[in-house]
Motif scaffolding. Structure first.
Motif, short mmCIF file in Angstrom:
data_model
loop_
_atom_site.label_atom_id
_atom_site.label_comp_id
_atom_site.label_asym_id
_atom_site.label_seq_id
_atom_site.Cartn_x
_atom_site.Cartn_y
_atom_site.Cartn_z
N MET A 403 13.38 -7.12 4.70
CA MET A 403 12.01 -7.17 4.16
C MET A 403 11.14 -6.09 4.81
SD MET A 403 11.01 -11.16 3.46
CE MET A 403 11.49 -11.79 5.05
N LEU A 404 11.29 -5.93 6.13
CA LEU A 404 10.54 -4.88 6.82
C LEU A 404 10.95 -3.52 6.31
CD1 LEU A 404 8.67 -3.86 9.05
CD2 LEU A 404 10.59 -4.04 10.65
N SER A 405 12.26 -3.32 6.13
CA SER A 405 12.75 -2.04 5.64
C SER A 405 12.22 -1.76 4.25
CB SER A 405 14.29 -2.06 5.64
OG SER A 405 14.81 -0.79 5.30
N GLY A 406 12.21 -2.77 3.38
CA GLY A 406 11.67 -2.58 2.04
C GLY A 406 10.19 -2.25 2.05
N ALA A 407 9.44 -2.89 2.94
CA ALA A 407 8.01 -2.58 3.05
C ALA A 407 7.80 -1.14 3.50
CB ALA A 407 7.35 -3.55 4.04
N LEU A 408 8.62 -0.71 4.46
CA LEU A 408 8.53 0.68 4.91
C LEU A 408 8.94 1.66 3.82
CD1 LEU A 408 9.87 0.41 8.58
CD2 LEU A 408 7.52 0.88 7.84
N LEU A 409 9.87 1.24 2.96
CA LEU A 409 10.26 2.10 1.84
C LEU A 409 9.07 2.36 0.92
CD1 LEU A 409 12.26 3.61 0.06
CD2 LEU A 409 13.01 1.40 -0.87
N VAL A 410 8.25 1.33 0.70
CA VAL A 410 7.03 1.51 -0.10
C VAL A 410 6.11 2.52 0.58
CG1 VAL A 410 4.95 0.38 -0.99
CG2 VAL A 410 7.17 -0.79 -1.10
N VAL A 411 5.94 2.37 1.90
CA VAL A 411 5.09 3.30 2.65
C VAL A 411 5.66 4.70 2.58
CG1 VAL A 411 4.21 3.86 4.95
CG2 VAL A 411 4.30 1.48 4.21
N TRP A 412 6.97 4.83 2.71
CA TRP A 412 7.59 6.15 2.71
C TRP A 412 7.51 6.80 1.33
CZ3 TRP A 412 7.41 6.29 7.53
CH2 TRP A 412 7.98 7.34 8.25
N THR A 413 7.59 5.99 0.29
CA THR A 413 7.43 6.52 -1.06
C THR A 413 6.02 7.08 -1.23
OG1 THR A 413 9.02 4.91 -1.93
CG2 THR A 413 7.55 5.96 -3.51
N PHE A 414 5.03 6.35 -0.73
CA PHE A 414 3.66 6.86 -0.73
C PHE A 414 3.58 8.14 0.10
CE2 PHE A 414 -0.32 7.20 1.65
CZ PHE A 414 -1.23 7.34 0.62
N GLY A 415 4.23 8.14 1.26
CA GLY A 415 4.16 9.30 2.14
C GLY A 415 4.71 10.55 1.51
N TYR A 416 5.85 10.43 0.81
CA TYR A 416 6.45 11.63 0.21
C TYR A 416 5.74 12.07 -1.06
CZ TYR A 416 9.79 14.97 -1.62
OH TYR A 416 10.36 16.12 -2.09
N THR A 417 5.39 11.12 -1.91
CA THR A 417 4.86 11.50 -3.21
C THR A 417 3.36 11.73 -3.22
OG1 THR A 417 4.61 9.16 -3.85
CG2 THR A 417 6.70 10.25 -4.41
N ILE A 418 2.63 11.00 -2.37
CA ILE A 418 1.16 11.09 -2.38
C ILE A 418 0.63 11.79 -1.13
CG2 ILE A 418 -0.98 9.80 -2.56
CD1 ILE A 418 0.79 9.54 -5.02
N ALA A 419 1.01 11.30 0.03
CA ALA A 419 0.48 11.89 1.28
C ALA A 419 1.17 13.19 1.63
CB ALA A 419 0.63 10.88 2.43
N ILE A 420 2.41 13.37 1.21
CA ILE A 420 3.19 14.61 1.44
C ILE A 420 3.28 14.91 2.94
CG2 ILE A 420 3.63 16.93 0.58
CD1 ILE A 420 3.13 14.87 -1.58
N GLN A 421 3.68 13.93 3.71
CA GLN A 421 3.84 14.16 5.15
C GLN A 421 5.26 13.79 5.63
OE1 GLN A 421 1.78 15.64 7.15
NE2 GLN A 421 0.17 15.85 5.63
N VAL A 422 6.06 13.23 4.76
CA VAL A 422 7.39 12.81 5.15
C VAL A 422 8.37 13.97 5.01
CG1 VAL A 422 9.27 11.20 4.69
CG2 VAL A 422 6.90 10.46 4.43
N LEU A 423 9.11 14.27 6.10
CA LEU A 423 10.07 15.36 6.05
C LEU A 423 11.49 14.84 5.91
CD1 LEU A 423 8.58 17.64 8.83
CD2 LEU A 423 8.31 17.84 6.37
#
Length: 423
Positions: A403-423
């Protein structure tokens, strides 16, 4: 922060990495002795081992594909709800998912490699993925970005099935399902949706492992060669063939013919890297020019995993408040230390050859002197889902972690597609 304290924390991080990897290495050395004495099967197979049913593999592939489509939908929902843009679902794919390495792969697929201008730096990216993008592009009307997504989606589905197959073979249906869950819910699985090499690399590496277990060493070595033509760590697959040969010693089957077969398989795996060197030589006259570009433009030289751990701790401590402090350095440090701990605790619970592969892979991919994408490299470890699934934390522990991993996946999806900070 006090300089003495900061230095102490950096040394402590390096020491922890050495201690945990050392513990894993000692355990692997002892297991190797057991393999050489005929007391343990290197690949962990027994007479009771059974491959997953075809219907289960198709179901796993379908789940893998649907999970990626769901992430596209999630990214589009955030895109509209946050007022980022008003394009339709298909029109928004490119602005949402074309970042960082994707642009380089599109450039290679479109123009190839060159030795002049800024485009010369594309030479550090291996050729198989952009070649497949170009090959598939007629299906997308010449749209290379869309072709890259198709390649990644197909490889993601296949990789999910192979994760299930490998885990089912060794540990049965429950662990296989859990392995798939860890594979697809990892926050780094966002890169399976991108025009990146993760899906292709994982798929080819898993294919090599599964084919070797099914008794097809030549096809396995060919997949290893293609893996090495996708990313340099692909050559580590060659170690699986060496281990398979060593296992023949106590069985009195390590003859000259077996040695020549092993040498041929190892050479075939390395041929992927040799082709890449040839491309470097044709384009620039230097087969190792990509290493020069990495050193001059990305400050990367061969180093050690403990040195990279200390460096990551340094950037984490000194980068507070910067845009990449948490997305890059904080998460990378967490993943590195977590990987060392996972290997120390769970490597004894998976087959020896996969444990040894995981140890070498981790040491290699975390060794560059300026490591920026360590978390993403670790996600591409083919045995990672199985290692996570074999943790002794009980059903509740696995459920909470997923569940924690899935929640972080949502955050990471936001990070790559919207915030553009995930490498």
């Amino acid at each position: 922060m006090n300089e003495f304290l900061m230095t102490a924390l950096e040394h402590a991080a390096a020491a922890v990495s050495l201690l945990l990897m050392g513990a894993c290495g000692v355990g692997l050395a002892l297991r190797l002795l057991r393999v050489l004495r005929g007391q343990e099967a290197a690949d962990g197979l027994t007479r009771r081992s059974a491959f997953a049913p075809g219907a289960s593999l198709l179901a796993a592939a379908g789940v893998g594909l649907l999970s990626r489509l769901a992430l596209y939908g999630l990214a589009y929902a955030m895109y509209r709800l946050l007022g980022v843009g008003n394009d339709g679902p298909l029109e928004s794919l490119a602005p949402l998912w074309t970042h960082w390495d994707t642009r380089h792969y599109i450039g290679i697929a479109q123009e190839g490699y060159t030795a002049v201008g800024d485009e010369r730096l594309r030479l550090v990216f291996f050729p198989l993925y952009p070649a497949l993008m170009r090959l598939v592009s007629p299906l997308t009307g010449g749209n290379l970005f869309a072709a890259g997504l198709l390649v990644s989606l197909a490889c993601s589905a296949a990789a999910t099935a192979l994760v299930y197959d490998l885990s089912y073979l060794h540990f049965g249906r429950r662990t296989a399902r859990r392995s798939v869950a860890y594979f697809l819910l990892s926050p780094l699985s966002v890169f399976l949706c991108c025009a990146y090499t993760e899906a292709l690399f994982i798929c080819l590496t898993l294919a090599a492992v599964c084919l070797l277990r099914r008794g097809h060493p030549r096809l396995a070595a060919l997949c290893g060669a293609l893996s090495a033509l996708t990313r340099m760590p692909g050559v580590i697959v060659a170690g699986l063939f060496i281990i398979a040969f060593l296992e023949k010693i106590p069985q009195k089957r390590a003859n000259a013919r077996a040695l020549l077969a092993c040498a041929g398989q190892v050479l075939l795996v390395f041929s992927g890297l040799f082709v890449y060197w040839l491309i470097n030589w044709i384009v620039t006259g230097d087969p190792l020019m990509y290493m020069t570009y990495q050193r001059e433009n990305w400050f990367q030289r061969p180093g050690t995993f403990w040195g990279s751990t200390a460096n990551t701790m340094h950037y984490f401590l000194t980068g507070v408040g910067e845009s990449d402090w948490l997305w890059t350095w904080g998460f990378q440090l967490l993943c590195m230390l977590g990987m060392y701990l996972l290997l120390a605790l769970c490597a004894p619970r998976i087959p020896f050859d996969l444990a040894a592969y995981s140890f070498v892979y981790t040491a290699v991919v975390l060794s560059p002197t300026w490591l920026l994408s360590g978390a993403r490299y670790l996600y591409a470890l083919c045995a990672m889902p199985m290692l996570l699934a074999r943790m002794r934390i009980g059903k509740t522990g696995h459920a909470l972690l997923l569940m924690l991993s899935g929640a972080l996946l949502v955050v990471w999806t936001f990070g790559y597609t919207i915030a553009i900070q995930v490498l």
